[in-house]
Scaffold this motif. Structure first.
Motif, PDB file in Angstrom:
ATOM      1  N   LYS A 399      -3.697   0.269  24.794  1.00 20.13           N
ATOM      2  CA  LYS A 399      -3.472   1.162  25.840  1.00 20.13           C
ATOM      3  C   LYS A 399      -3.412   2.800  25.385  1.00 20.13           C
ATOM      4  O   LYS A 399      -3.085   2.889  24.172  1.00 20.13           O
ATOM      5  N   ASN A 400      -4.150   3.711  25.995  1.00 21.63           N
ATOM      6  CA  ASN A 400      -3.812   4.992  25.721  1.00 21.63           C
ATOM      7  C   ASN A 400      -2.399   5.396  25.865  1.00 21.63           C
ATOM      8  O   ASN A 400      -1.990   5.396  27.189  1.00 21.63           O
ATOM      9  N   PRO A 401      -1.714   5.984  24.901  1.00 21.39           N
ATOM     10  CA  PRO A 401      -0.112   6.188  25.275  1.00 21.39           C
ATOM     11  C   PRO A 401      -0.022   7.371  26.035  1.00 21.39           C
ATOM     12  O   PRO A 401       0.866   7.765  26.630  1.00 21.39           O
ATOM     13  N   VAL A 621     -10.338  12.678  21.917  1.00 18.45           N
ATOM     14  CA  VAL A 621      -8.878  12.804  22.251  1.00 18.45           C
ATOM     15  C   VAL A 621      -8.566  11.350  22.569  1.00 18.45           C
ATOM     16  O   VAL A 621      -7.409  11.008  22.006  1.00 18.45           O
ATOM     17  N   ASP A 622      -8.994  10.697  23.452  1.00 21.40           N
ATOM     18  CA  ASP A 622      -8.433   9.250  23.908  1.00 21.40           C
ATOM     19  C   ASP A 622      -8.443   8.144  22.603  1.00 21.40           C
ATOM     20  O   ASP A 622      -7.379   7.622  22.550  1.00 21.40           O
ATOM     21  N   LEU A 623      -9.481   8.437  22.121  1.00 18.56           N
ATOM     22  CA  LEU A 623      -9.527   7.663  20.752  1.00 18.56           C
ATOM     23  C   LEU A 623      -8.482   7.979  19.656  1.00 18.56           C
ATOM     24  O   LEU A 623      -7.869   6.962  19.129  1.00 18.56           O
ATOM     25  N   LEU A 624      -8.318   9.238  19.422  1.00 16.62           N
ATOM     26  CA  LEU A 624      -7.117   9.576  18.686  1.00 16.62           C
ATOM     27  C   LEU A 624      -6.138   9.272  19.068  1.00 16.62           C
ATOM     28  O   LEU A 624      -4.868   8.925  18.198  1.00 16.62           O
ATOM     29  N   ASN A 625      -5.695   9.311  20.199  1.00 12.55           N
ATOM     30  CA  ASN A 625      -4.404   8.918  20.799  1.00 12.55           C
ATOM     31  C   ASN A 625      -4.059   7.361  20.608  1.00 12.55           C
ATOM     32  O   ASN A 625      -3.018   7.178  20.215  1.00 12.55           O
ATOM     33  N   ILE A 626      -5.058   6.593  20.804  1.00 18.85           N
ATOM     34  CA  ILE A 626      -4.983   4.965  20.708  1.00 18.85           C
ATOM     35  C   ILE A 626      -4.592   4.830  19.357  1.00 18.85           C
ATOM     36  O   ILE A 626      -3.775   4.074  18.946  1.00 18.85           O
ATOM     37  N   LEU A 627      -5.479   5.337  18.528  1.00 20.38           N
ATOM     38  CA  LEU A 627      -5.625   4.767  16.927  1.00 20.38           C
ATOM     39  C   LEU A 627      -4.357   5.272  16.396  1.00 20.38           C
ATOM     40  O   LEU A 627      -3.780   4.871  15.407  1.00 20.38           O
ATOM     41  N   ASN A 713      -8.351  14.847  13.980  1.00 17.57           N
ATOM     42  CA  ASN A 713      -7.219  15.983  13.728  1.00 17.57           C
ATOM     43  C   ASN A 713      -7.965  17.111  13.498  1.00 17.57           C
ATOM     44  O   ASN A 713      -7.585  18.405  13.947  1.00 17.57           O
ATOM     45  N   GLN A 714      -9.103  16.958  12.517  1.00 19.66           N
ATOM     46  CA  GLN A 714     -10.147  18.133  12.522  1.00 19.66           C
ATOM     47  C   GLN A 714     -10.773  18.674  13.625  1.00 19.66           C
ATOM     48  O   GLN A 714     -10.971  19.912  13.724  1.00 19.66           O
ATOM     49  N   ILE A 715     -11.185  17.855  14.333  1.00 20.30           N
ATOM     50  CA  ILE A 715     -11.921  18.241  15.760  1.00 20.30           C
ATOM     51  C   ILE A 715     -10.961  19.134  16.587  1.00 20.30           C
ATOM     52  O   ILE A 715     -11.270  19.888  17.044  1.00 20.30           O
ATOM     53  N   ALA A 716      -9.611  18.473  16.625  1.00 18.43           N
ATOM     54  CA  ALA A 716      -8.741  19.159  17.677  1.00 18.43           C
ATOM     55  C   ALA A 716      -8.472  20.423  16.915  1.00 18.43           C
ATOM     56  O   ALA A 716      -7.916  21.523  17.599  1.00 18.43           O
ATOM     57  N   LYS A 717      -8.587  20.787  15.548  1.00 14.26           N
ATOM     58  CA  LYS A 717      -8.223  22.253  14.892  1.00 14.26           C
ATOM     59  C   LYS A 717      -9.591  23.029  15.459  1.00 14.26           C
ATOM     60  O   LYS A 717      -9.402  24.187  15.499  1.00 14.26           O
ATOM     61  N   ARG A 723      -5.261  20.418  22.537  1.00 16.72           N
ATOM     62  CA  ARG A 723      -3.983  20.697  22.207  1.00 16.72           C
ATOM     63  C   ARG A 723      -3.119  19.442  21.864  1.00 16.72           C
ATOM     64  O   ARG A 723      -3.639  18.418  22.233  1.00 16.72           O
ATOM     65  N   LEU A 724      -2.045  19.832  21.276  1.00 11.93           N
ATOM     66  CA  LEU A 724      -1.267  18.734  20.792  1.00 11.93           C
ATOM     67  C   LEU A 724       0.202  19.008  21.477  1.00 11.93           C
ATOM     68  O   LEU A 724       0.812  20.089  21.226  1.00 11.93           O
ATOM     69  N   ASN A 725       0.545  17.941  22.172  1.00 10.34           N
ATOM     70  CA  ASN A 725       2.024  18.035  22.562  1.00 10.34           C
ATOM     71  C   ASN A 725       2.896  17.358  21.504  1.00 10.34           C
ATOM     72  O   ASN A 725       2.913  16.081  21.334  1.00 10.34           O
ATOM     73  N   ARG A 726       3.790  18.032  20.838  1.00  6.07           N
ATOM     74  CA  ARG A 726       4.473  17.598  19.936  1.00  6.07           C
ATOM     75  C   ARG A 726       5.883  16.837  20.187  1.00  6.07           C
ATOM     76  O   ARG A 726       6.026  15.790  19.540  1.00  6.07           O
ATOM     77  N   SER A 727       6.145  16.891  21.530  1.00  6.20           N
ATOM     78  CA  SER A 727       7.405  15.994  22.029  1.00  6.20           C
ATOM     79  C   SER A 727       6.928  14.770  22.374  1.00  6.20           C
ATOM     80  O   SER A 727       7.509  13.817  21.923  1.00  6.20           O
ATOM     81  N   MET A 728       5.466  14.677  23.071  1.00  9.74           N
ATOM     82  CA  MET A 728       4.974  13.248  23.470  1.00  9.74           C
ATOM     83  C   MET A 728       4.295  12.650  22.328  1.00  9.74           C
ATOM     84  O   MET A 728       3.782  11.586  22.236  1.00  9.74           O
ATOM     85  N   LYS A 729       3.783  13.617  21.234  1.00 13.40           N
ATOM     86  CA  LYS A 729       2.874  12.965  20.055  1.00 13.40           C
ATOM     87  C   LYS A 729       1.533  12.814  20.695  1.00 13.40           C
ATOM     88  O   LYS A 729       1.174  11.777  20.253  1.00 13.40           O
ATOM     89  N   ILE A 730       1.119  13.417  21.639  1.00 12.94           N
ATOM     90  CA  ILE A 730      -0.143  12.829  22.086  1.00 12.94           C
ATOM     91  C   ILE A 730      -1.228  14.249  22.113  1.00 12.94           C
ATOM     92  O   ILE A 730      -0.729  15.448  22.309  1.00 12.94           O
TER      93      ILE A 730
END
Length: 973
Positions: A399-401, A621-627, A713-717, A723-730
């Motif tokens: 599941k996608n967190p 983004v979805d794959l990055l969150n899941i993996l 992570n490189q694509i996100a940069k 964006r990155l939500n640091r509190s939720m880590k997604i």
């Protein structure tokens, strides 16, 4: 000593004479064997006792000559052995079998091929033992010997090493050919055996394309000729391609065109026919691109093929018969799938990806404009693969967190009140009826509770106190108004401006899914939400909640309905068997890894996607969150992961590989070693890792997953919207909502704005205007003093500039205002640094690409482009970097010597013509010469350059001045 040299020369002369006599004897025996072979009419005639004795003589003497004089006659004897003893008899036997109506007895031919395989294995072993080399899967090394006759050893080591390399290469190709004959004639072996020999030969001789040509011949008519096209194009990409590969490739394209012309309406085709039609369309497109043919329907072809590939990815794998009950049918289905597949398997996708990348590399060298269509097609292929990958992960129960975090702006088309309307109704409390506000108070209170519960879920409880206080100061307006956007007051505008900043900062920590159904439904259990509601608002009792639910059913506007309905929704459970099969190689990760390595070199293409690439970025983004959630070793695993043994072991493997996964070559890297597509340089130190660590298939897929996390992570940069939500880590994509349009004109604010603008113009504008006049006056005086502001035409680069500032060098080249000059000694220093620094490898690859494409703005040093520095006493015992730096200055002096003569002699600034302010050439350095080394105090490098009249500037300072000048002139940056 003289006597020893005379004896050695006598032995060498005697050996050479024996080798010449033996070679004459071999040519005579080979001639007689050839004459006898051409007269044979049956397979049994080829293997008579007389013929076998002649071949045995040739076989023994060729091997004898091979080790008697390996450097001069070794390669000739090996090729003679192969051609006369093995190749010609097999070819004639195949022709006889084709002509004969009744198959002849082929047992002698089969034995002959088996003996040839054993013989070449014997030669391989003997070469390694007698020439002290060790053949590995990827390379071969020289074994250590006793320290005797060091001079003689160093004199002959390169020649013997080169012969051993070519001999091992030829033996492996001959072994692959013999195994291929076994498959073609007797079907008694598997294609993978022959392919292994060819791939080993390719890794020993990286510049040779012959092994890939043989692989293309091996896989003819397999996978609708897709494999053969891939290997032939790979062969043509090598430094020394095989001469017949181009003709073989043209024949396959002609054969494909014949089938392509017969294609009709394919709507009612079967899975197998659809795969065949898709590959035929794809190969026809590659033919147009690879041979630079003109076609006006390229865009239609690309869209059609992408659509066909998307349909093919949804095909299910055919069910196999039970191997225990119907073994024959099981083997038959497996063989049919290997020749004519009915679904898009991993091998097909991998070959399609490789063909696209090879074609793109060839097009980029010849025509960058036409290559853009190929880039777009390859990027669309990557998007399709990522979407398929995401579906597979979701089907396994991963599941996608981010799905359990509800967005602040839920999308509900049936809703009469949205969140933004609710904010507006709160702001217009002065014009609302008190009775209506009181009647709606339970509804609004619940909505506020939903927001508070949502913020607790999204990790924003720290900001709850501030927001709740601000909202309690307001009176709640009626929610029954149909359009409140046109009823705005001054106070509401002020509150909106104030609150939008705070809420916009918080909105960056939200995640809004592209799928409305996913974004609306919260994954939290309803009981958890009730607990949060009771803690946040204790005054809401059970009867009020029941009344709210009734209102919600009638109105349909409250978002809480989705939260309460989530009790009936159950998450898919983790399927351990599917996850295990996925990690054992049943996936497209290999192809995705190749494409992600490519797309990271095309960062401008990523940025040019814009809004059109939202589907791709959302999938990443979805794959990055899941993996990241399931495989990142840095994150602590949840109870769900701990209960799944496969995922728990996967995290354990990822934890062991987290430091080395970037430097471990994978099989797809090994297959592309020596090409421009490979991630590592062909002589990089990373290949030695495989000698001590050979990852299993399971570990290889974990490495690919970790590489994808780094890629995400490189694509996100790169992409600002991710964006990155640091509190939720997604990760999430920030949505671009259209701005609110206010048609009402506020005259009071308009007057105040105009008055403030006039005051600002009188106060600040006058000062800026005066400063601008003073600056223009100083610039005019500077121009009058210097004539005109010229820029250097030539820029020479040192090693540090290319190694440490490659991005700036690329920008200077892209500007097309300068000609960049690369001294030969800089290339040598980069070659020495590439084993230690990856940035040096990147610089070398970029230089090779630019020089191969024939760029007019990048030139390497040619022979004769060097002039000694005048009046310079060269130091004798100086460090190597000093001598290298002097070579760079001599290269620069070649270009500026004529200019110094026109300016008046020896580069003295007082003798120069005042009309020129910039030199013809500037040497750009990455840092001060010798700053990274121990300073050599007896010789000043900068002083030498100044004495020679060579201008030196730091590339960072030069780049900053140049960009400022470009920006000041109003040009595009």
């Amino acid at each position: 000593m003289n006597g020893f040299n005379e004896k050695l020369e006598a032995k060498v002369a005697e050996r050479n004479e024996r080798a010449k006599k033996l070679y004459r004897y071999l040519t005579d025996v080979a001639r007689r064997i050839g004459e006898s072979t051409t007269t044979c009419n049956s397979v049994t005639d080829l293997y008579t006792i007389h013929m076998e004795l002649q071949r045995q003589k040739l076989r023994d003497n060729c091997e004898k000559l091979l080790f008697l004089d390996p450097i001069n006659s070794g390669k000739k004897s090996l090729e003679l052995l192969w051609r006369k003893v093995y190749y010609e008899p097999v070819c004639i036997a195949k022709k006889i079998r084709e002509k004969a109506d009744i198959e002849n007895d082929s047992s002698d031919l089969y034995t002959h091929i088996i003996c040839g395989i054993g013989h070449f294995h014997h030669i391989l072993t003997r070469i390694q033992s007698e020439m002290n080399v060790k053949c590995n899967d990827l390379d071969f090394t020289i074994l250590n010997e006793d320290e005797e006759s060091e001079e003689l050893k160093h004199a002959t080591i390169s020649e013997e090493l080169q012969f051993a390399k070519s001999a091992l290469h030829l033996c492996l190709i001959y072994l692959g050919d013999l195994c291929r004959y076994q498959v073609e004639i007797f079907q008694s072996n598997h294609l993978s055996v022959a392919a292994r020999y060819y791939l080993q030969a390719a890794q020993i001789e990286l510049s040779s394309g012959m092994p890939y040509n043989q692989l293309g011949n091996l896989y003819l008519d397999k996978n609708y000729n897709l494999d053969s096209v891939c290997y032939y194009i790979h062969c043509l990409t090598c430094e020394t391609p095989f001469s017949g590969s181009l003709g073989n490739l043209i024949k396959i394209f002609e054969k494909n065109n014949q089938f392509y012309e017969t294609l009709q309406n394919t709507e009612n085709s079967t899975q197998t026919e659809h795969i065949q039609n898709t590959i035929a369309n794809f190969l026809s497109l590659i033919e147009i691109w690879y041979f630079a043919k003109n076609d006006t329907n390229i865009s239609q072809r690309c869209s059609l093929i992408i659509h066909q590939l998307k349909v093919s990815m949804d095909f299910l794998k055919p069910t196999l018969p039970d191997i225990n009950k119907n073994y024959t049918e099981y083997i038959q289905v497996i063989e049919e799938e290997s020749v004519t597949p009915s679904y898009l398997n991993a091998n097909l996708v991998n070959k399609i990806v490789q063909i696209c990348l090879f074609t793109l590399a060839k097009m980029s060298e010849s025509d960058e404009v036409k290559a853009f269509a190929c880039k777009a097609f390859t990027l669309a292929l990557l998007s399709q693969l990522l979407q398929k990958f995401l579906k597979e992960l979701e089907a396994m129960g991963l599941k996608n967190p981010a799905a359990k975090y509800k967005p602040k702006v839920p999308v509900n088309n049936n809703s009469n009140i949205s969140e933004d309307k609710l904010d507006i109704s709160e702001e217009h409390d002065n014009k609302s009826d008190t009775k209506e506000a009181t009647s709606d108070k339970p509804h609004v209170a619940l909505t506020t509770t939903e927001k508070n519960a949502e913020k607790l879920q999204n990790g924003e409880h720290k900001n709850m106190k501030k927001i709740s206080k601000r909202r309690r100061r307001r009176r709640i307006a009626s929610s029954g108004s149909s359009d409140t956007s046109n009823i705005e007051t001054e106070s509401s505008e002020g509150d909106t401006d104030e609150s939008s900043i705070e809420e916009d900062d918080l909105s960056e920590s939200t995640y809004q899914s592209e799928d409305d159904s996913k974004s609306e439904v919260s994954e939290l259990d309803g009981s958890d939400i009730d607990d949060v509601n009771e803690k946040q608002n204790g005054y809401i009792n059970k009867t009020e909640a029941d009344q709210i639910n009734e209102d919600k059913e009638n109105d349909g506007a409250a978002v809480t309905g989705h939260l309460l309905d989530s009790k009936s929704i159950k998450d898919p459970q983790l399927n351990e068997n599917e996850i295990q099969n996925f990690l054992l190689g049943n996936n497209f990760l290999c192809s995705i890894k190749l494409l992600q390595d490519w797309i990271l070199t095309e960062k401008e293409l990523i940025l040019s996607c814009g809004n059109s690439g939202e589907a791709l970025f959302q999938c990443v983004v979805d794959l990055l969150n899941i993996l990241t959630y399931y495989f990142n070793p840095k994150l602590k695993g949840s109870n769900e992961i701990k209960d799944c043994k496969v995922l728990e072991y996967a995290k354990h493997v990822a934890r062991n590989l987290k430091l080395e996964h970037k430097s471990i070559p994978l099989p797809e890297d090994v297959n592309l070693r020596g090409t421009t597509l490979c991630k590592f340089d062909k002589h990089a130190a990373e290949w030695q890792i495989l000698d001590r660590f050979k990852p299993s298939i399971y570990e290889e897929n974990i490495i690919r997953i970790l590489n994808f996390i780094d890629f995400g992570n490189q694509i996100a940069k790169l992409v600002p919207r991710i964006r990155l939500n640091r509190s939720m880590k997604i990760f999430y994509i920030k949505k671009n909502h259209p701005p609110k349009i206010n048609t009402k004109v506020n005259h009071k604010r308009s007057r105040e704005w105009h008055n403030s603008k006039k005051q600002q113009e009188t106060s600040e504008g006058g000062l800026l205007r005066r400063l601008g006049k003073l600056w223009l006056a100083s610039q005019v005086r500077e121009l009058e003093r210097s004539g005109h502001a010229a820029v250097p035409a030539l820029l020479a680069l040192d090693t540090a500039a290319l190694n440490q500032h490659l991005r700036r060098v690329k920008q200077l080249l892209r500007a097309r205002n300068f000609i960049l000059l690369i001294p030969t000694v800089v290339l040598q220093e980069l070659d020495e640094l590439k084993r230690e620094q990856s940035s040096a490898r990147d610089a070398i690859r970029w230089l090779e690409t630019q020089l191969r494409s024939g760029s007019r703005f990048l030139k390497a040093q040619r022979p004769g482009q060097s002039r000694p520095l005048p009046l310079l006493k060269y130091p004798r015992k100086a460090p190597p970097y000093v001598h290298n730096y002097i070579q760079i200055l001599e290269f620069c002096n070649h270009f500026i010597d004529d200019e110094k003569q026109t300016q008046g002699g020896n580069g003295d600034p007082e003798n120069t013509i005042p009309g020129k302010t910039a030199p013809l050439l500037v040497l750009l350095v990455g840092n001060e010469p010798g700053s990274t080394e121990e300073q050599y105090k007896e010789f000043s490098l900068t002083g030498t350059a100044q004495a020679a009249g060579i201008s030196i500037q730091n590339i960072g300072e030069f780049y900053a001045k140049w960009r400022h000048a470009v920006h000041k002139n109003g040009k595009k940056r």
